[in-house]
Structures are given as C-alpha cells and as structure tokens.
Design a protein around this motif. Structure first.
Motif, mmCIF file in Angstrom:
data_model
loop_
_atom_site.group_PDB
_atom_site.id
_atom_site.type_symbol
_atom_site.label_atom_id
_atom_site.label_comp_id
_atom_site.label_asym_id
_atom_site.label_seq_id
_atom_site.Cartn_x
_atom_site.Cartn_y
_atom_site.Cartn_z
ATOM 1 N N VAL A 143 0.867 -1.169 0.000
ATOM 2 C CA VAL A 143 0.000 0.000 0.000
ATOM 3 C C VAL A 143 0.911 1.228 0.000
ATOM 4 O O VAL A 143 1.754 1.366 0.877
ATOM 5 C CB VAL A 143 -0.917 0.018 1.245
ATOM 6 C CG1 VAL A 143 -1.815 1.247 1.235
ATOM 7 C CG2 VAL A 143 -1.729 -1.259 1.341
ATOM 8 N N PRO A 144 0.772 2.113 -1.001
ATOM 9 C CA PRO A 144 1.652 3.286 -1.070
ATOM 10 C C PRO A 144 1.601 4.151 0.190
ATOM 11 O O PRO A 144 0.557 4.287 0.838
ATOM 12 C CB PRO A 144 1.116 4.064 -2.276
ATOM 13 C CG PRO A 144 0.423 3.038 -3.111
ATOM 14 C CD PRO A 144 -0.164 2.057 -2.128
ATOM 15 N N VAL A 145 2.744 4.729 0.525
ATOM 16 C CA VAL A 145 2.871 5.577 1.714
ATOM 17 C C VAL A 145 1.816 6.685 1.706
ATOM 18 O O VAL A 145 1.153 6.933 2.718
ATOM 19 C CB VAL A 145 4.291 6.179 1.795
ATOM 20 C CG1 VAL A 145 4.395 7.171 2.941
ATOM 21 C CG2 VAL A 145 5.334 5.082 1.942
ATOM 22 N N GLY A 146 1.650 7.360 0.581
ATOM 23 C CA GLY A 146 0.685 8.453 0.493
ATOM 24 C C GLY A 146 -0.740 8.012 0.757
ATOM 25 O O GLY A 146 -1.535 8.752 1.349
ATOM 26 N N THR A 147 -1.083 6.809 0.333
ATOM 27 C CA THR A 147 -2.420 6.270 0.561
ATOM 28 C C THR A 147 -2.664 6.059 2.059
ATOM 29 O O THR A 147 -3.727 6.393 2.584
ATOM 30 C CB THR A 147 -2.607 4.946 -0.198
ATOM 31 O OG1 THR A 147 -2.391 5.184 -1.589
ATOM 32 C CG2 THR A 147 -3.976 4.352 0.024
ATOM 33 N N ILE A 148 -1.646 5.541 2.741
ATOM 34 C CA ILE A 148 -1.759 5.316 4.185
ATOM 35 C C ILE A 148 -1.924 6.648 4.908
ATOM 36 O O ILE A 148 -2.816 6.813 5.743
ATOM 37 C CB ILE A 148 -0.526 4.557 4.711
ATOM 38 C CG1 ILE A 148 -0.501 3.136 4.135
ATOM 39 C CG2 ILE A 148 -0.504 4.531 6.232
ATOM 40 C CD1 ILE A 148 0.793 2.385 4.356
ATOM 41 N N LYS A 149 -1.083 7.615 4.567
ATOM 42 C CA LYS A 149 -1.146 8.929 5.221
ATOM 43 C C LYS A 149 -2.463 9.636 4.935
ATOM 44 O O LYS A 149 -3.049 10.261 5.810
ATOM 45 C CB LYS A 149 0.033 9.792 4.784
ATOM 46 C CG LYS A 149 1.352 9.293 5.343
ATOM 47 C CD LYS A 149 2.486 10.181 4.919
ATOM 48 C CE LYS A 149 3.777 9.693 5.539
ATOM 49 N NZ LYS A 149 4.836 10.682 5.473
ATOM 50 N N GLY A 163 -2.043 13.321 2.083
ATOM 51 C CA GLY A 163 -1.111 12.312 1.584
ATOM 52 C C GLY A 163 0.345 12.556 1.896
ATOM 53 O O GLY A 163 1.156 11.643 1.813
ATOM 54 N N ASN A 164 0.676 13.791 2.271
ATOM 55 C CA ASN A 164 2.076 14.087 2.605
ATOM 56 C C ASN A 164 2.226 14.493 4.074
ATOM 57 O O ASN A 164 3.127 15.252 4.430
ATOM 58 C CB ASN A 164 2.642 15.166 1.681
ATOM 59 C CG ASN A 164 1.930 16.494 1.817
ATOM 60 O OD1 ASN A 164 0.875 16.579 2.437
ATOM 61 N ND2 ASN A 164 2.497 17.528 1.236
ATOM 62 N N ALA A 165 1.355 13.968 4.916
ATOM 63 C CA ALA A 165 1.393 14.282 6.350
ATOM 64 C C ALA A 165 2.720 13.839 6.955
ATOM 65 O O ALA A 165 3.314 12.854 6.520
ATOM 66 C CB ALA A 165 0.236 13.580 7.058
ATOM 67 N N ASP A 166 3.163 14.561 7.977
ATOM 68 C CA ASP A 166 4.409 14.174 8.638
ATOM 69 C C ASP A 166 4.132 13.090 9.688
ATOM 70 O O ASP A 166 2.988 12.725 9.955
ATOM 71 C CB ASP A 166 5.123 15.382 9.246
ATOM 72 C CG ASP A 166 4.324 16.072 10.352
ATOM 73 O OD1 ASP A 166 3.317 15.507 10.837
ATOM 74 O OD2 ASP A 166 4.714 17.178 10.739
ATOM 75 N N LYS A 167 5.216 12.585 10.268
ATOM 76 C CA LYS A 167 5.108 11.488 11.230
ATOM 77 C C LYS A 167 4.241 11.856 12.426
ATOM 78 O O LYS A 167 3.431 11.048 12.883
ATOM 79 C CB LYS A 167 6.511 11.076 11.697
ATOM 80 C CG LYS A 167 7.346 10.483 10.603
ATOM 81 C CD LYS A 167 8.759 10.191 11.068
ATOM 82 C CE LYS A 167 9.577 9.762 9.877
ATOM 83 N NZ LYS A 167 10.511 8.729 10.146
#
Length: 143
Positions: free
Chosen positions: A103-109, A116-120
């Motif tokens: 699952v792409p990182v942006g999709t998870i965020k 989609g570009n949220a920080d940690k």
C-alpha cells in the motif's frame, strides 16, 4: 468483527506492526531487527522470518498481510534493508499461502490524516485520536 486475521507492516530496522484478529481485537507494536554485536548482516532477516513464524503461531493463521510500499528511501542502507525484509516477507507469504499487498505511503497517510504528505507526528496524532497509543511512527504507520 473481522472474518480474517490481517497483519499490517511498516518494514524497516524497526518494523511497525498491527494485527487485527478475527475476534475484533487489534494489537500493535514495533519490533527491532537491528543486528546485534558479532552478528552478520543476514541475521536481521533470519530473525524477521522467525518473528513472522512466531506471530502466526501465536495469532492463529494470518490470512492477509499489507505492507507499506516505499518507493524512495533517504539512504542506501535503508533501501537495502527494506528490500531484504520485503523479499523475506514475500517468500514467507508464498510459502504459507498468505495473500500480501503493498500500500503506497501516500495512501496510508491520506487515509489516516486526510493529507497524503502528512508528517510522522500527524500520523501518530491521528492514531491517538482513533484510540490507539502508538509508541513510535513505525507502529502508527502500521495501525
């Protein structure tokens, strides 16, 4: 209520994991696969495989695994470690007939925070708002 046991992973030297069981319970954490003193580099991968086997034995059969799909790494070592863990995971899944999908990182965020570009910190805050208590960003990503 879940009808399957699902494992979500954020692969890395410190791997975040979340396990949704058939009874509806969710457990999560972070597991370190950092090589110990006097260990060769391959030991992290052997320990990861053993950890998967132990997790399945304790949780019952895992029917599906979702893994954070990273397309770009900040460093060469991180890329090599991710690739090695992904290779072990995919081979283990094939051997145990467990469905797996990236699952792409942006999709998870985007799912967790709406961005989609949220920080940690935003992902950790979003998981806390959902009632979880992640100890680090790896566990939050898996949740």
């Amino acid at each position: 209520m879940n009808t399957t046991t699902i494992l979500a992973l954020d692969l890395g030297t410190t791997t975040g994991w979340a396990l949704a069981c058939r009874d509806g319970s969710i457990s999560s954490g972070s597991q370190s696969f950092k090589p110990q003193r006097f260990e060769g580099g391959g030991m992290r991968f052997l320990r990861f495989r053993r950890w998967l086997e132990d997790l399945e034995q304790d949780a019952g059969p895992i029917e599906a695994i979702y893994v954070e799909e990273v397309r770009r790494h900040a460093g060469t070592d991180a890329a090599h470690i991710y690739g090695g863990l992904l290779a072990v995971l995919s081979a283990w899944c094939e051997e145990h007939l467990v469905a797996y999908q990236g699952v792409p990182v942006g999709t998870i965020k985007r799912f967790a925070t709406g961005k989609g570009n949220a920080d940690k910190a935003a992902v950790i805050d979003a998981m806390r708002a959902r009632g979880f208590a992640p100890r680090d960003d790896n566990e939050a990503d898996a949740l």
